[in-house]
Design a protein around this motif. Sequence first.
Motif, PDB file in Angstrom:
ATOM      1  N   VAL A 179       0.847  -1.187   0.000  1.00 17.34           N
ATOM      2  CA  VAL A 179       0.000   0.000   0.000  1.00 17.34           C
ATOM      3  C   VAL A 179       0.884   1.238   0.000  1.00 17.34           C
ATOM      4  O   VAL A 179       1.865   1.313   0.735  1.00 17.34           O
ATOM      5  N   LEU A 180       0.546   2.205  -0.842  1.00 18.98           N
ATOM      6  CA  LEU A 180       1.259   3.478  -0.909  1.00 18.98           C
ATOM      7  C   LEU A 180       0.264   4.618  -0.774  1.00 18.98           C
ATOM      8  O   LEU A 180      -0.910   4.475  -1.129  1.00 18.98           O
ATOM      9  N   MET A 181       0.754   5.736  -0.298  1.00 20.18           N
ATOM     10  CA  MET A 181      -0.078   6.932  -0.203  1.00 20.18           C
ATOM     11  C   MET A 181       0.386   7.934  -1.243  1.00 20.18           C
ATOM     12  O   MET A 181       1.549   8.321  -1.282  1.00 20.18           O
ATOM     13  N   PRO A 182      -0.507   8.350  -2.145  1.00 22.63           N
ATOM     14  CA  PRO A 182      -0.108   9.330  -3.157  1.00 22.63           C
ATOM     15  C   PRO A 182       0.042  10.719  -2.549  1.00 22.63           C
ATOM     16  O   PRO A 182      -0.548  11.003  -1.501  1.00 22.63           O
ATOM     17  N   PRO A 183       0.870  11.561  -3.219  1.00 25.30           N
ATOM     18  CA  PRO A 183       1.575  11.279  -4.472  1.00 25.30           C
ATOM     19  C   PRO A 183       2.835  10.455  -4.249  1.00 25.30           C
ATOM     20  O   PRO A 183       3.485  10.586  -3.221  1.00 25.30           O
ATOM     21  N   PHE A 184       3.158   9.601  -5.213  1.00 20.51           N
ATOM     22  CA  PHE A 184       4.395   8.831  -5.190  1.00 20.51           C
ATOM     23  C   PHE A 184       4.876   8.698  -6.621  1.00 20.51           C
ATOM     24  O   PHE A 184       4.143   8.979  -7.577  1.00 20.51           O
TER      25      PHE A 184
END
Length: 713
Positions: A620-625
Motif C-alpha cells: 500500500v502506498l499513499m499518493p503522491p508517489f
Amino acid sequence: MTSVSTMDTGLARLLDPASIAIVGASDNPDKIGGRPIHYMRRHGYAGTLYPINPQRTQVQGETAWPDLAALPAAPDLAIVAVAGEQAVQAVDQCAALGVSAAIVISAGFSETGPAGRALQDAMTGRARAAGLRIVGPNSQGLANFGNGAIASFSTMFLEVEPADGPVAVISQSGGMCAMVYGLLRQRGIGVRHVHATGNEADVSVAELACATLRDPEVGIVLLYLESLREAGPLAEAAALARARGVPLIVVKSGRSEAGARAAASHTGALANEDRAVDAFLEHHGILRARDPQELVRYAELALRSPLPRGPRVVVVSNSGASCVLASDAAAERGLEIAPLSEATQQALAERLPGYATTVNPVDITAALLSNNGLFGQVLPVIGPDPAADMFLLDIPVAGRGYDVESFAADAAAFARKASKPVAIVAWQDNVAKTFRSQGLPVYADELQAMDAMAALLWLRRLHERDVAAGMPGSEQAADPAPGAPGGFLSEAQSLALLAQNGLAVVEHAICANADEAVAAWRRIGVPVALKACSAQLPHKSEHGLVALGLNDEAALRNALAEQAGTLAELGVRDGVWLVARMQRGLHECALGARVDPVLGPVVMIGSGGKYVEALQDVAVLMPPFDAAQVVEKLRGLRIGTLLQGVRGDPPADIPALADQAVALGRYALSAGARLASIDINPVLVGAAGQGAVALDALVELNDGPPIDASLAA
C-alpha cells in the motif's frame, strides 16, 4: 481539533504555564490530587500553584482555595482531579473564568460507552466555545521536566528518577507513556516531555507533538497511538520534524482486529486500517516501531548516532559464534556484511594474532583478554574502509581480567571521530552500563542491534529522497470528479474513467446488441471476451455474465443471448455489452485505491487474479508517489521475484506497471472524497517493453452530480 500551524495560547500554556490550579488537591502526595503538587515542588516549578480544596487552608505547604471562583486570578492551567459530575462542573467553571487549558484526569467518559461519550462531547463543546483547550478526560497528565511543570500523577516518576534530556514522549495511554519513559531512563537517556492525552476529546498526541517540536531542546519525539482521528496534525508534526532533522518514531497499536477492539474499549479510540496507517507513516517520514521496547531501541541509536551512509556493517567481536549470529541478523534485516579491502585486511593482520579473522566479520578471538587495547588498535584501521557504513561491537562475555572501561572509552573515541553509527551488543548488565556511560547505544543481542541499524538506514534513505526531489507534489488528474451519482459504475464506465486519467486499458467496444458485438469482434480480429455491463451488477461473474475466448460469430451470438436472458431474469434493463480483446501477458497483478476517511487516498498494488484475496500479496502506498517508490514496494512482495523473471521466464514490464500505479494514485488524490474505491483486477503485465493493461475494473463513487455523458452506457 485546532490547527497548530501557529501554536495557540492553550497549547503553549499546557507546556509552560505560569500558574496552575489543582482541583481536588490532596495533602497526601500518594493521592492523584496530591502527586502533581509534590512533583512540582520537588522539581523546581517556578510558577504559582493554586490547590483547590474546600476542606483545607493549606495543601502540602501551599495556600489552598475553596473553589476556582475564589482565586485571585485565572490560572493558565487547571488540573481536574475530581470525579463524576464534579469534574464536568470544574471544566465549566474553568471555561467561565477564562482559563486557557485544563487537564482532565477524571475517568468515566467516552471509554465507558455511548452515555459517557455524550457527556464528554457536551463538556468539550462548551469548553471549545469558550476557548478552553482540554487534555483528556481519562488522562494521566502532562510533564515538562525542562521547567518543572509536572501536571501528572504518574507513579513512574517516583520509581525511576527523572532527568531532563532531549526526548519527548507523547501517548494516548498513560500506562504506555510511563513505560516508555521508564525504559528510556533505564538506558540512561534523559526525558524532557512526558505527556498522556487519554480520550483526546480535544488535544491530540499529534498536536502535542507539534508543540514539543517547537522546543529547541527536543532532539527526538516518540509517540504511542491507538487511533488517528485527524491526519493533518500528524502530517504537520512530521513536516516540523523533517525541517528540524528530528526523528519522529511511533508505535501504532491495534494492528489486529482484536487489538483494534481493545483500543476502542481503552480510550474510546477508533481503529484505522493498518496497511493504510503504514502507508501514511512512510509517506510522511515517520518511523514505525512494533512495540514500546523497539521504540526505545530505535530511539537510543537515533539519539546517539549520525545517520548511516549505506547498508554495510562491519562486525568486530571476540567470539566466532557472535560473528555468525551478527551476519545472520544483518541478512535478515536487509543489511550487508561486505568484504574488507585487501589493504585493511593486511593492516589488521599486523595487529591481530595469526589465528584471528581479518575478513568481515572480524573475530579478534580471546586475544582481547591478554591485550585490552585491541579495540583501540583495530577500529581506526577499519573505520575508513569502503565496507564500513556502520559498526557493531559484539561482546558476548567480559568481566574479570577484561578492561571494559578502556573498551568503552576506545569505542566512544572512535565513534566520535568516525561520525558513523556504532552499536554495542552486550547482555551483561555491568558491561552494558559501562558502554552506555560513554554515550554508546547498547543492545542485548545481534538482531536487536541490526534492527535498529536498519531503522536508522530507513531514515537516511527518506532524507535522501526529500533532498533529491522534495516531498512529491500533487498533480491534478484529467477528470478528478466525473459527474456520476454515488454508487458503482459499470465496467464500461469504470474503464472509460481510468483511460481518461492516464491508465492503459484493454482494447474494447461497448455494444447494445448482437450485431454491434459481432462488428466489434470482426474489428478487433482476435478471440474476445463478452461481458454484460450494468451498474446494478458490479460482480458479473457471479451471475454467469462473462464469456471468454469467443472467436466465431455463432458462439458470440449464443453467449450474448444467454446473458440477455439472465439480465431479464434479474430485472436489469440498462444492460450493455463489453467486447474486449483476449489479452496475452506474463503475470496477473492487481491495483486498487480507496479514500480512508481519516488518512486520505491510498493505493494498493500486488498479486492479482482470482487468488488475490487468498494470497494477500499486496503493498500500500499513499499518493503522491513516483514510479521508483512503486518498484521498491514490488521488490518486497512475493510476486516481485516473479516479475523479475525466474526459471527462464523473461522479466516483466515493471516500469509499465509502476506507471499504472502512479496514474491511479494521481487520480485518487485529485478525486478526493468523491472516490469510494477502485478495484482493477487483473492488470495484465507483459514482458519488458510490452506494457501493462487493465482488463477489468470496478469504480465506486460517493454522491455527486449527475453522470458525465462521456461515461454513460
